[in-house]
Design a protein around this motif. Sequence first.
Motif, PDB file in Angstrom:
ATOM      1  N   ARG A 192       9.009  -9.724   9.827  1.00 59.10           N
ATOM      2  CA  ARG A 192       9.567  -8.418   9.451  1.00 59.10           C
ATOM      3  C   ARG A 192       8.670  -7.658   8.482  1.00 59.10           C
ATOM      4  O   ARG A 192       8.956  -6.513   8.142  1.00 59.10           O
ATOM      5  CB  ARG A 192      10.953  -8.617   8.818  1.00 59.10           C
ATOM      6  N   ASN A 193       7.606  -8.321   8.001  1.00 57.47           N
ATOM      7  CA  ASN A 193       6.691  -7.769   7.003  1.00 57.47           C
ATOM      8  C   ASN A 193       7.455  -7.245   5.786  1.00 57.47           C
ATOM      9  O   ASN A 193       7.319  -6.101   5.369  1.00 57.47           O
ATOM     10  CB  ASN A 193       5.822  -6.646   7.596  1.00 57.47           C
ATOM     11  N   LEU A 194       8.258  -8.128   5.213  1.00 58.53           N
ATOM     12  CA  LEU A 194       9.038  -7.779   4.030  1.00 58.53           C
ATOM     13  C   LEU A 194       8.193  -7.994   2.785  1.00 58.53           C
ATOM     14  O   LEU A 194       7.599  -9.056   2.611  1.00 58.53           O
ATOM     15  CB  LEU A 194      10.298  -8.640   3.965  1.00 58.53           C
ATOM     16  N   GLY A 195       8.134  -6.989   1.940  1.00 62.56           N
ATOM     17  CA  GLY A 195       7.323  -7.089   0.728  1.00 62.56           C
ATOM     18  C   GLY A 195       8.115  -6.740  -0.513  1.00 62.56           C
ATOM     19  O   GLY A 195       9.293  -6.404  -0.455  1.00 62.56           O
ATOM     20  N   GLY A 196       7.447  -6.831  -1.663  1.00 58.44           N
ATOM     21  CA  GLY A 196       8.109  -6.542  -2.927  1.00 58.44           C
ATOM     22  C   GLY A 196       8.926  -7.727  -3.405  1.00 58.44           C
ATOM     23  O   GLY A 196       8.569  -8.887  -3.194  1.00 58.44           O
ATOM     24  N   MET A 197      10.049  -7.450  -4.038  1.00 58.93           N
ATOM     25  CA  MET A 197      10.933  -8.484  -4.581  1.00 58.93           C
ATOM     26  C   MET A 197      11.886  -8.990  -3.506  1.00 58.93           C
ATOM     27  O   MET A 197      12.544  -8.206  -2.829  1.00 58.93           O
ATOM     28  CB  MET A 197      11.741  -7.925  -5.748  1.00 58.93           C
ATOM     29  N   ILE A 198      11.940 -10.313  -3.348  1.00 52.46           N
ATOM     30  CA  ILE A 198      12.831 -10.945  -2.377  1.00 52.46           C
ATOM     31  C   ILE A 198      13.636 -12.017  -3.112  1.00 52.46           C
ATOM     32  O   ILE A 198      13.060 -12.899  -3.751  1.00 52.46           O
ATOM     33  CB  ILE A 198      12.040 -11.572  -1.210  1.00 52.46           C
ATOM     34  N   GLU A 213       4.560  -0.524   5.817  1.00 53.60           N
ATOM     35  CA  GLU A 213       5.986  -0.430   6.064  1.00 53.60           C
ATOM     36  C   GLU A 213       6.511  -1.700   6.720  1.00 53.60           C
ATOM     37  O   GLU A 213       5.821  -2.329   7.527  1.00 53.60           O
ATOM     38  CB  GLU A 213       6.268   0.762   7.000  1.00 53.60           C
ATOM     39  N   SER A 214       7.741  -2.060   6.399  1.00 51.01           N
ATOM     40  CA  SER A 214       8.364  -3.193   7.064  1.00 51.01           C
ATOM     41  C   SER A 214       8.649  -2.833   8.521  1.00 51.01           C
ATOM     42  O   SER A 214       8.645  -1.661   8.906  1.00 51.01           O
ATOM     43  CB  SER A 214       9.677  -3.567   6.366  1.00 51.01           C
ATOM     44  N   LEU A 215       8.893  -3.856   9.327  1.00 52.16           N
ATOM     45  CA  LEU A 215       9.173  -3.631  10.743  1.00 52.16           C
ATOM     46  C   LEU A 215      10.399  -2.742  10.919  1.00 52.16           C
ATOM     47  O   LEU A 215      10.406  -1.832  11.766  1.00 52.16           O
ATOM     48  CB  LEU A 215       9.386  -4.984  11.444  1.00 52.16           C
ATOM     49  N   GLU A 216      11.416  -2.963  10.108  1.00 46.41           N
ATOM     50  CA  GLU A 216      12.632  -2.156  10.210  1.00 46.41           C
ATOM     51  C   GLU A 216      12.357  -0.690   9.897  1.00 46.41           C
ATOM     52  O   GLU A 216      12.808   0.209  10.606  1.00 46.41           O
ATOM     53  CB  GLU A 216      13.696  -2.701   9.250  1.00 46.41           C
ATOM     54  N   HIS A 217      11.609  -0.433   8.827  1.00 52.90           N
ATOM     55  CA  HIS A 217      11.313   0.955   8.463  1.00 52.90           C
ATOM     56  C   HIS A 217      10.396   1.621   9.475  1.00 52.90           C
ATOM     57  O   HIS A 217      10.451   2.837   9.655  1.00 52.90           O
ATOM     58  CB  HIS A 217      10.681   1.002   7.069  1.00 52.90           C
TER      59      HIS A 217
END
Length: 474
Positions: A323-329, A380-384
């Motif tokens: 999903r290419n999620l970045g930042g704080m998780i 950008e994340s996959l969702e965005h």
Amino acid sequence: MSEEILINVTPQETRVAVVENGVLQEVHIERASHRGLVGNIYKGRVSRFLPGMQAAFVDIGLERTAFLQTAEMKAGGVAALVEGQDLTVQVVKDPIGTKGARLTTQVSLPARYVVYMPTSDHIGISQKIDNEEERLRLRAAVRSAMGDEPGGFILRTMAEQVSEEELKRDICYLRKLWQRVSERMHEPDRHGLIHEDLSLVLRAMRDLVRDNIEKVRIDSREMYIKAQEFALEFVPDVAPRIEYYPGERPIFDLYSVEDEIKRALDRRVALKSGGYLVIDQTEAMTTVDVNTGTYVGHRNLAETIFKTNLEAAHAIARQLRLRNLGGMIIVDFIDMGDPDHKRQVLRALERALARDRVKASIADMSALGLVEITRKRTRESLEHLLCETCPACKGRGVLKTPETVAYEIFREILREARQFGTDEYLVVASQVVVDRLSDDQAQSLARLQEFIGKPIHLQVEPLYNQEEYEVVLT
């Protein structure tokens, strides 16, 4: 471990999928209408300097002005800025949401094994190359290849065990490229883009194809030829692994890549054991909740929770890449009482994230089972990229119930009755709300008509969503 790269090319967009053992791990998408900007070099102009924020906004010819922090100015050797000043900058982060691109004045040009920094004299080596003897060899090889010419270099992870001759070829290529960029930089009337990074397919040849990649399959003959030419010139060891895929079956149907992309847009991720993850993206952070679901285990509750968390650790690492999620998780693992179980789950998560090309760091698990991950946000994340905010719920993810909307309509009619005189009222709403007003709320509607002394008529508007309505005075 078997790995392949599948590349789907159409006139509108290019998609690259990294598949490990038949399972999709990464997706990269580049659309012709808005290609990514990271790596592009611009000749910009300072439009606004903000001393209090230690930053500047720079016009580089895009829709939104880009952002340059003081730390990035100093890194590139820029001492001070004034409004209207011309400046050579490079994009280090694409525009995300309402934020403009992030810039640096420390220009760098990447090749397969090294990154060239013309304004630096530093030689750095990727932290993932941890063998001290190899680090010394690489540093000496780069110094030998550099000669007396200025500039600095960073050796990438893929440079491990690479010969001095291959490093020299990269360095020669990057210096020629920098010479061309420099000439454009010094053209007096030139502003805007002066160097564009490679297309997604060629970047994949440069950055994604590692030793464990067995094949690169491309479904476009034209792009296959370009990829072969690029590989033969810059990454000759990759060329034999590039294949043209002429099959009638769409290339992304291999290994069910299309289905996996669709599933990567869902909140809920099923685990093989019967447990599941719930992933929610917000502007501030991403949260991942781990649940046992239907998994009941074979021994006891503690063992069930431990096994679910272990499986979740591997699934989470894959989902962050996919999903290419970045930042704080923030990951909310199921509470575990055994300290050894906590350590094993945390180590499993660290090992799974170590295979990620994007840098991620993990904090220790809290007493409540929360784990904080920070993953570098580069695009950008996959969702965005693939989705937009729902026009009905405005991104809340929920809609008001028909009953709630009916009560809002009653209050609106009362408000109008107190302020304006009219003969009757017309309520225009969605079918489900009108049905509720005509059925469950029919008595309430009748009492309201009696109270205001005016008739109320109902009309269905098929184009309205559940929350939309109008109260019309007639």
